[in-house]
Design a protein around this motif. Structure first.
Motif, PDB file in Angstrom:
ATOM      1  N   VAL A 165       1.059  -1.287   0.217  1.00  0.00           N
ATOM      2  CA  VAL A 165       0.105  -0.108  -0.144  1.00  0.00           C
ATOM      3  C   VAL A 165       0.715   1.248  -0.022  1.00  0.00           C
ATOM      4  O   VAL A 165       0.725   2.233  -0.691  1.00  0.00           O
ATOM      5  CB  VAL A 165      -0.929   0.077   1.156  1.00  0.00           C
ATOM      6  CG1 VAL A 165      -1.599   1.370   1.526  1.00  0.00           C
ATOM      7  CG2 VAL A 165      -2.007  -1.192   1.173  1.00  0.00           C
ATOM      8  N   PHE A 166       2.052   1.245   0.632  1.00  0.00           N
ATOM      9  CA  PHE A 166       2.696   2.616   0.825  1.00  0.00           C
ATOM     10  C   PHE A 166       3.800   2.659  -0.071  1.00  0.00           C
ATOM     11  O   PHE A 166       4.349   3.605  -0.475  1.00  0.00           O
ATOM     12  CB  PHE A 166       3.445   2.539   2.270  1.00  0.00           C
ATOM     13  CG  PHE A 166       2.269   3.059   3.111  1.00  0.00           C
ATOM     14  CD1 PHE A 166       2.086   4.449   3.238  1.00  0.00           C
ATOM     15  CD2 PHE A 166       1.421   2.534   4.049  1.00  0.00           C
ATOM     16  CE1 PHE A 166       1.051   5.105   4.103  1.00  0.00           C
ATOM     17  CE2 PHE A 166       0.277   2.876   4.854  1.00  0.00           C
ATOM     18  CZ  PHE A 166       0.250   3.826   4.748  1.00  0.00           C
ATOM     19  N   LEU A 167       4.487   1.359  -0.574  1.00  0.00           N
ATOM     20  CA  LEU A 167       5.755   1.317  -1.211  1.00  0.00           C
ATOM     21  C   LEU A 167       5.537   1.130  -2.723  1.00  0.00           C
ATOM     22  O   LEU A 167       6.630   0.954  -3.406  1.00  0.00           O
ATOM     23  CB  LEU A 167       6.834   0.490  -0.510  1.00  0.00           C
ATOM     24  CG  LEU A 167       7.040   1.061   1.084  1.00  0.00           C
ATOM     25  CD1 LEU A 167       8.006   0.131   1.391  1.00  0.00           C
ATOM     26  CD2 LEU A 167       7.527   2.429   1.067  1.00  0.00           C
ATOM     27  N   VAL A 185      -4.931   0.945   6.977  1.00  0.00           N
ATOM     28  CA  VAL A 185      -3.624   0.112   7.166  1.00  0.00           C
ATOM     29  C   VAL A 185      -2.850   0.230   8.299  1.00  0.00           C
ATOM     30  O   VAL A 185      -2.403  -0.439   9.261  1.00  0.00           O
ATOM     31  CB  VAL A 185      -2.765  -0.001   5.790  1.00  0.00           C
ATOM     32  CG1 VAL A 185      -1.683  -0.842   6.161  1.00  0.00           C
ATOM     33  CG2 VAL A 185      -3.469  -0.858   4.611  1.00  0.00           C
ATOM     34  N   VAL A 186      -2.697   1.674   8.390  1.00  0.00           N
ATOM     35  CA  VAL A 186      -1.972   2.141   9.600  1.00  0.00           C
ATOM     36  C   VAL A 186      -2.730   2.118  10.750  1.00  0.00           C
ATOM     37  O   VAL A 186      -2.235   1.638  12.037  1.00  0.00           O
ATOM     38  CB  VAL A 186      -1.726   3.703   9.504  1.00  0.00           C
ATOM     39  CG1 VAL A 186      -0.834   4.088  10.834  1.00  0.00           C
ATOM     40  CG2 VAL A 186      -0.607   3.947   8.118  1.00  0.00           C
ATOM     41  N   GLY A 187      -3.858   2.380  10.933  1.00  0.00           N
ATOM     42  CA  GLY A 187      -4.821   2.002  12.133  1.00  0.00           C
ATOM     43  C   GLY A 187      -4.925   0.685  12.545  1.00  0.00           C
ATOM     44  O   GLY A 187      -4.779   0.359  13.766  1.00  0.00           O
ATOM     45  N   SER A 213       8.619   6.066   3.842  1.00  0.00           N
ATOM     46  CA  SER A 213       7.409   6.541   3.325  1.00  0.00           C
ATOM     47  C   SER A 213       6.918   7.746   4.365  1.00  0.00           C
ATOM     48  O   SER A 213       6.672   7.659   5.550  1.00  0.00           O
ATOM     49  CB  SER A 213       5.997   5.564   3.530  1.00  0.00           C
ATOM     50  OG  SER A 213       4.832   6.687   3.158  1.00  0.00           O
ATOM     51  N   GLU A 214       6.915   9.162   3.868  1.00  0.00           N
ATOM     52  CA  GLU A 214       6.698  10.194   4.832  1.00  0.00           C
ATOM     53  C   GLU A 214       5.435  10.384   5.164  1.00  0.00           C
ATOM     54  O   GLU A 214       4.980  10.726   6.473  1.00  0.00           O
ATOM     55  CB  GLU A 214       7.076  11.488   4.287  1.00  0.00           C
ATOM     56  CG  GLU A 214       6.990  12.795   4.915  1.00  0.00           C
ATOM     57  CD  GLU A 214       7.443  14.136   4.189  1.00  0.00           C
ATOM     58  OE1 GLU A 214       6.882  15.211   4.874  1.00  0.00           O
ATOM     59  OE2 GLU A 214       8.112  13.884   3.254  1.00  0.00           O
ATOM     60  N   GLU A 215       4.392   9.805   4.267  1.00  0.00           N
ATOM     61  CA  GLU A 215       3.021   9.710   4.420  1.00  0.00           C
ATOM     62  C   GLU A 215       2.703   8.638   5.562  1.00  0.00           C
ATOM     63  O   GLU A 215       1.807   8.753   6.388  1.00  0.00           O
ATOM     64  CB  GLU A 215       2.278   9.117   3.203  1.00  0.00           C
ATOM     65  CG  GLU A 215       2.247  10.357   2.141  1.00  0.00           C
ATOM     66  CD  GLU A 215       2.021   9.678   0.680  1.00  0.00           C
ATOM     67  OE1 GLU A 215       1.120  10.237   0.059  1.00  0.00           O
ATOM     68  OE2 GLU A 215       2.708   8.748   0.516  1.00  0.00           O
ATOM     69  N   PHE A 216       3.486   7.589   5.602  1.00  0.00           N
ATOM     70  CA  PHE A 216       3.318   6.635   6.627  1.00  0.00           C
ATOM     71  C   PHE A 216       3.667   7.073   8.070  1.00  0.00           C
ATOM     72  O   PHE A 216       2.992   7.169   8.847  1.00  0.00           O
ATOM     73  CB  PHE A 216       3.990   5.317   6.404  1.00  0.00           C
ATOM     74  CG  PHE A 216       3.978   4.191   7.602  1.00  0.00           C
ATOM     75  CD1 PHE A 216       2.836   3.260   7.605  1.00  0.00           C
ATOM     76  CD2 PHE A 216       4.643   4.243   8.672  1.00  0.00           C
ATOM     77  CE1 PHE A 216       2.698   2.544   8.344  1.00  0.00           C
ATOM     78  CE2 PHE A 216       4.685   3.404   9.904  1.00  0.00           C
ATOM     79  CZ  PHE A 216       3.722   2.264   9.525  1.00  0.00           C
ATOM     80  N   MET A 219       1.045   9.389   9.248  1.00  0.00           N
ATOM     81  CA  MET A 219      -0.069   8.994   9.687  1.00  0.00           C
ATOM     82  C   MET A 219       0.100   8.030  10.907  1.00  0.00           C
ATOM     83  O   MET A 219      -0.662   8.056  12.079  1.00  0.00           O
ATOM     84  CB  MET A 219      -0.655   7.705   8.777  1.00  0.00           C
ATOM     85  CG  MET A 219      -1.233   8.379   7.400  1.00  0.00           C
ATOM     86  SD  MET A 219      -1.787   7.273   6.245  1.00  0.00           S
ATOM     87  CE  MET A 219      -2.151   8.387   4.882  1.00  0.00           C
ATOM     88  N   TRP A 220       1.380   7.415  11.367  1.00  0.00           N
ATOM     89  CA  TRP A 220       1.615   6.693  12.240  1.00  0.00           C
ATOM     90  C   TRP A 220       1.709   7.459  13.659  1.00  0.00           C
ATOM     91  O   TRP A 220       1.324   7.145  14.558  1.00  0.00           O
ATOM     92  CB  TRP A 220       2.974   6.010  12.257  1.00  0.00           C
ATOM     93  CG  TRP A 220       3.473   4.994  13.229  1.00  0.00           C
ATOM     94  CD1 TRP A 220       4.297   5.188  14.140  1.00  0.00           C
ATOM     95  CD2 TRP A 220       2.983   3.634  13.522  1.00  0.00           C
ATOM     96  NE1 TRP A 220       4.506   4.001  15.049  1.00  0.00           N
ATOM     97  CE2 TRP A 220       3.569   3.110  14.693  1.00  0.00           C
ATOM     98  CE3 TRP A 220       2.043   2.892  12.760  1.00  0.00           C
ATOM     99  CZ2 TRP A 220       3.012   1.953  15.291  1.00  0.00           C
ATOM    100  CZ3 TRP A 220       1.410   1.663  13.693  1.00  0.00           C
ATOM    101  CH2 TRP A 220       2.264   1.245  14.601  1.00  0.00           C
TER     102      TRP A 220
END
Length: 309
Positions: A165-167, A185-187, A213-216, A219-220
């Motif tokens: 999903v992230f990469l 996914v992160v949740g 991933s900066e987005e991950f 969100m984390w």
């Protein structure tokens, strides 16, 4: 990060995300230097002393009762998944002996039979870290048709849905509203991390995704918790076009779960899924093999390799 730090960070983050208006705390028009509630305001809502709550956030008080934690959860407006996550964090923060390694994950014979039975439904078996342990032909075609169908059978090549999903560019394009899928996914990973605080491989996965991933990472840091049980997603499949599926996680008890993708009867998406089944029918599908117990952790893969939903 140890259990005390995880608990304190969760409480501080969620407190900062709850505005006085949402919590129905009067501010009398005063200017506030920080977002969210103050410690003493949250403590008042939870019915505990401000000093006790401060010690809890700072990791100096690890003996909060379930009743106190439930009161804090109500004050923070946590939903059921978030409340259970708070209880998990509190348990992991308490001093205890050396934890046991999580048992290796494997596909049982019964799960393999169920996967075979779901031949006409896209289905994949995922581990707690979102490693893909097995999939049927349609599951492979819908979620990762660009990967080797036999990848789940090889621990060193086992896809991981969080990495995908992230990469993975293909998977990002697969979801029309990618941020919604990414947050789910992160949740889910947040929830699992609370349940398995000693799982070093899970923490390594989180570290890898945070670095790549900066987005991950963003969100984390939000500390949102979400159980991936049921959700609708619009998917843009490269072979058959757009379809909307309902992804459901079938909890099989302790051990891996099965994620299935269903469509509404009589809908264009049902027709599109049938076209995908026809398009892939002549492709040799990997047999659903019950692999021997092997560590669920695969070595870090390049960005194009992955695992879960």
């Amino acid at each position: 990060m140890n259990g005390k730090s995880r608990l304190g960070e969760f409480l501080r983050t969620r407190r900062s995300q709850l505005s006085p208006d949402e919590a129905e705390v009067p501010t009398y028009g005063e200017r506030r230097r920080v977002p969210g509630l103050r410690r003493e305001e949250l403590a008042l809502l939870a019915g505990v002393s401000a000093s006790y709550y401060a010690r809890l956030e700072q990791g100096h008080s690890m003996n909060a009762s379930p009743e106190v934690l439930d009161a804090i959860a109500r004050a923070l407006r946590l939903d059921e998944s978030e409340r259970l996550h708070l209880l998990d964090l509190a348990r992991s923060a308490k001093p205890r002996g050396r934890g046991r390694r999580p048992a290796p994950e494997r596909v049982t014979e019964a799960t393999g039979q169920l996967l075979d039975t779901l031949a006409d439904v896209p289905a994949i078996v995922v581990g707690r870290r979102s490693d893909v342990l097995a999939w049927n032909r349609l599951g492979h075609a819908v979620f990762a048709g660009h990967l080797d169908p036999g990848a789940p059978d090889l621990p060193s090549q086992r896809p991981n849905m969080a990495r995908l999903v992230f990469l993975d560019a293909h998977t990002r394009e697969l979801y029309a509203h990618w941020p919604s899928k990414a947050r789910a996914v992160v949740g889910n990973l947040r929830m699992v991390a609370g349940q398995y605080p000693e799982d070093s491989a899970l923490h390594a996965l989180v570290g890898e995704l945070s670095a790549k991933s900066e987005e991950f990472a963003t969100m984390w840091a939000d500390h949102r918790v979400k159980a991936c049980s049921v959700a609708d997603y619009e998917m843009r499949h490269p072979l058959v076009g757009t379809l909307t599926v309902t992804q459901q996680t079938l909890n099989l008890g302790p051990g891996p779960n099965i994620v299935v993708a269903t469509t509404k009867a009589g809908s264009p998406s049902r027709t599109t899924l049938a076209l995908l089944a026809q398009a892939t029918a002549e492709v040799t599908a990997p047999a659903t093999r019950v692999a021997p117990a092997t560590p669920a952790t695969a070595p870090s893969r390049p960005e194009t390799h992955v695992s879960d939903s």
